[in-house]
Design a protein around this motif. Structure first.
Motif, mmCIF file in Angstrom:
data_model
loop_
_atom_site.group_PDB
_atom_site.id
_atom_site.type_symbol
_atom_site.label_atom_id
_atom_site.label_comp_id
_atom_site.label_asym_id
_atom_site.label_seq_id
_atom_site.Cartn_x
_atom_site.Cartn_y
_atom_site.Cartn_z
ATOM 1 N N ILE A 1 -5.439 -4.422 10.081
ATOM 2 C CA ILE A 1 -6.046 -3.796 9.515
ATOM 3 C C ILE A 1 -6.404 -2.333 10.396
ATOM 4 C CG2 ILE A 1 -9.208 -3.204 9.265
ATOM 5 C CD1 ILE A 1 -9.360 -6.312 8.588
ATOM 6 N N GLY A 2 -6.286 -2.981 11.501
ATOM 7 C CA GLY A 2 -6.121 -1.281 12.292
ATOM 8 C C GLY A 2 -4.504 -0.819 11.578
ATOM 9 N N SER A 3 -4.041 -1.728 11.792
ATOM 10 C CA SER A 3 -2.232 -0.839 11.015
ATOM 11 C C SER A 3 -2.818 -0.467 9.592
ATOM 12 C CB SER A 3 -1.468 -2.009 11.564
ATOM 13 O OG SER A 3 -0.068 -1.731 10.948
ATOM 14 N N MET A 4 -3.325 -1.738 8.804
ATOM 15 C CA MET A 4 -3.264 -0.764 7.519
ATOM 16 C C MET A 4 -4.333 0.079 7.223
ATOM 17 S SD MET A 4 -4.059 -4.515 5.274
ATOM 18 C CE MET A 4 -5.369 -5.347 6.273
ATOM 19 N N THR A 5 -5.567 0.533 7.945
ATOM 20 C CA THR A 5 -6.008 1.553 7.610
ATOM 21 C C THR A 5 -5.888 2.901 9.130
ATOM 22 O OG1 THR A 5 -7.415 0.540 9.895
ATOM 23 C CG2 THR A 5 -8.085 0.493 7.123
ATOM 24 N N GLY A 6 -4.600 3.178 9.606
ATOM 25 C CA GLY A 6 -4.312 3.572 10.717
ATOM 26 C C GLY A 6 -5.146 3.962 11.177
ATOM 27 N N LEU B 1 1.177 -0.610 -0.053
ATOM 28 C CA LEU B 1 0.216 -0.190 -0.052
ATOM 29 C C LEU B 1 0.719 1.306 0.054
ATOM 30 C CD1 LEU B 1 -2.649 -1.160 2.579
ATOM 31 C CD2 LEU B 1 -2.483 -1.039 0.206
ATOM 32 N N ALA B 2 0.950 1.860 -1.074
ATOM 33 C CA ALA B 2 1.658 3.314 -1.060
ATOM 34 C C ALA B 2 1.573 4.361 0.037
ATOM 35 C CB ALA B 2 1.093 4.206 -2.774
ATOM 36 N N ASN B 3 -0.084 3.985 0.404
ATOM 37 C CA ASN B 3 -0.596 5.474 1.800
ATOM 38 C C ASN B 3 -1.790 4.772 2.215
ATOM 39 O OD1 ASN B 3 0.941 8.060 0.409
ATOM 40 N ND2 ASN B 3 -0.317 6.822 -1.779
ATOM 41 N N LEU B 4 -2.837 4.967 3.062
ATOM 42 C CA LEU B 4 -3.420 4.734 3.253
ATOM 43 C C LEU B 4 -5.006 4.558 3.252
ATOM 44 C CD1 LEU B 4 -3.068 6.792 6.855
ATOM 45 C CD2 LEU B 4 -2.194 3.908 6.800
ATOM 46 N N PRO B 5 -4.938 3.485 2.740
ATOM 47 C CA PRO B 5 -6.171 3.205 1.905
ATOM 48 C C PRO B 5 -7.359 4.095 1.904
ATOM 49 C CG PRO B 5 -6.307 1.789 3.010
ATOM 50 C CD PRO B 5 -5.356 1.704 3.380
ATOM 51 N N LYS B 6 -8.121 4.864 0.961
ATOM 52 C CA LYS B 6 -8.713 5.885 0.976
ATOM 53 C C LYS B 6 -10.263 5.336 0.820
ATOM 54 C CE LYS B 6 -6.579 9.220 2.457
ATOM 55 N NZ LYS B 6 -6.819 9.218 4.542
ATOM 56 N N ARG B 7 -9.964 3.833 -0.453
ATOM 57 C CA ARG B 7 -11.356 3.567 -1.424
ATOM 58 C C ARG B 7 -11.083 1.760 -1.097
ATOM 59 N NH1 ARG B 7 -14.314 6.386 -4.614
ATOM 60 N NH2 ARG B 7 -15.037 4.530 -5.774
ATOM 61 N N ILE B 8 -12.138 1.208 0.147
ATOM 62 C CA ILE B 8 -11.715 -0.445 0.340
ATOM 63 C C ILE B 8 -13.356 -0.711 0.333
ATOM 64 C CG2 ILE B 8 -11.799 -1.499 2.719
ATOM 65 C CD1 ILE B 8 -10.628 1.292 3.621
ATOM 66 N N ILE B 9 -12.633 -2.107 0.124
ATOM 67 C CA ILE B 9 -14.272 -3.041 0.026
ATOM 68 C C ILE B 9 -13.956 -3.936 0.234
ATOM 69 C CG2 ILE B 9 -15.155 -4.644 -1.755
ATOM 70 C CD1 ILE B 9 -14.520 -2.684 -4.094
ATOM 71 N N SER B 10 -14.976 -4.257 1.325
ATOM 72 C CA SER B 10 -15.014 -5.471 2.455
ATOM 73 C C SER B 10 -16.044 -6.596 1.929
ATOM 74 C CB SER B 10 -15.429 -4.903 3.297
ATOM 75 O OG SER B 10 -15.576 -6.140 4.072
ATOM 76 N N LEU B 11 -15.414 -7.630 1.693
ATOM 77 C CA LEU B 11 -16.133 -8.763 1.393
ATOM 78 C C LEU B 11 -16.565 -9.794 2.444
ATOM 79 C CD1 LEU B 11 -13.993 -9.781 -1.761
ATOM 80 C CD2 LEU B 11 -15.814 -8.553 -1.720
#
Length: 268
Positions: free
Chosen positions: A119-124, A14-24
């Motif tokens: 997931i907390g780490s990936m999303t800040g 991930l280059a940056n904190l994700p701004k467009r997340i899809i949950s399946l």
């Protein structure tokens, strides 16, 4: 660039904190809401019923087993959250060729808490994720002090026609164990088919009928009770047993009441 290894061993960047997340995954969708990612989540499945406000407002990308590739591509996510068991391997592999897909593999409370933290780490959202896991761990520790010293043998049905139960390598089994229940089919794997005769020949004292994925009702208790007159049969909330993530917070109080009720029944 930041790298994250998911619970199946695959690494995504991930280059940056994700701004467009899809949950399946429904339970992980609810977790994203708890992590206060309202603006970032752009797509969910038709089974992501919690929170209700997202169920009505977010774009639906199909079901957990039949994702709509065209809708996902239109949403152009920078992160997709999936699960090894709940989603179809071939569909996830296809999406992984186009997007960053992080896949969870949850079998017990430890791996569930690990999923929350990652997931907390990936999303800040590390702080919220840490608080959440600490509260869950503390709550289940306190629950442990309430469970009976001798485990109560139970069965847990998730499906009808054919009857299906849960094996010892499932998250549901781990939740049963946390409540002081002994899964009579723990020696089996995943979600085996069984018969009423199998239940009768086991040491099962209490049979739980889950509200999901099969929506068991009182009429099913009545049907089974005729064939299992010596077994206590009870409907239970399947979300509390199978939704890893922030629903585990609600599960603590639910399990406390269930343990007290079942212990009282079995003491008579």
């Amino acid at each position: 660039m930041h790298f994250f290894t998911d619970q199946t061993g695959n690494t995504i960047s991930l280059a940056n904190l994700p701004k467009r997340i899809i949950s399946l995954v429904p339970s992980q969708t609810e977790l994203l809401y708890t992590l206060e990612l309202n603006e970032e989540v752009v797509g969910i499945t038709k089974f992501c019923v919690h929170p209700e406000i997202w169920f009505h407002a977010k774009t639906r990308v199909g079901g957990t087993k039949d994702v709509k590739f065209d809708i996902i591509e239109q949403l152009n996510p920078d992160l997709i959250l999936a699960n090894k068991e709940e989603n179809v391997k071939e569909q996830i592999e296809y999406l992984s060729g186009k997007f960053s897909v992080w896949v969870s593999d949850v079998e017990d409370m430890k791996s569930a808490c690990d999923m929350i933290l990652q997931i907390g780490s990936m999303t800040g959202k590390d702080a919220i994720a840490n608080d959440l896991t600490n509260t869950i761990i503390k709550g289940f520790s306190e629950l442990h002090s309430l469970v009976p010293s001798t485990k109560i043998p139970v069965g847990y049905l998730i499906w009808k026609d054919p009857l299906m139960t849960v094996g010892g390598d499932t998250f549901i089994n781990n939740m049963l164990d946390a409540c002081g229940f002994q899964n009579v089919f723990a020696s089996q794997k995943r979600y085996p088919e069984i018969t009423v005769e199998d239940i009768r020949n086991s040491s099962c004292k209490v049979l739980f009928l889950s509200s999901e994925p099969y929506p068991f009702k009182q009429k099913h208790i009545d049907e089974l009770q005729k064939e299992l007159p010596d077994v206590v049969i009870k409907l239970v909330d399947g979300e509390m047993f199978s939704w890893y993530g922030s629903r585990m917070l609600l599960a603590i109080d639910y399990f406390e009441c269930l343990v007290k009720e079942v212990s009282l029944i079995c003491s008579h």
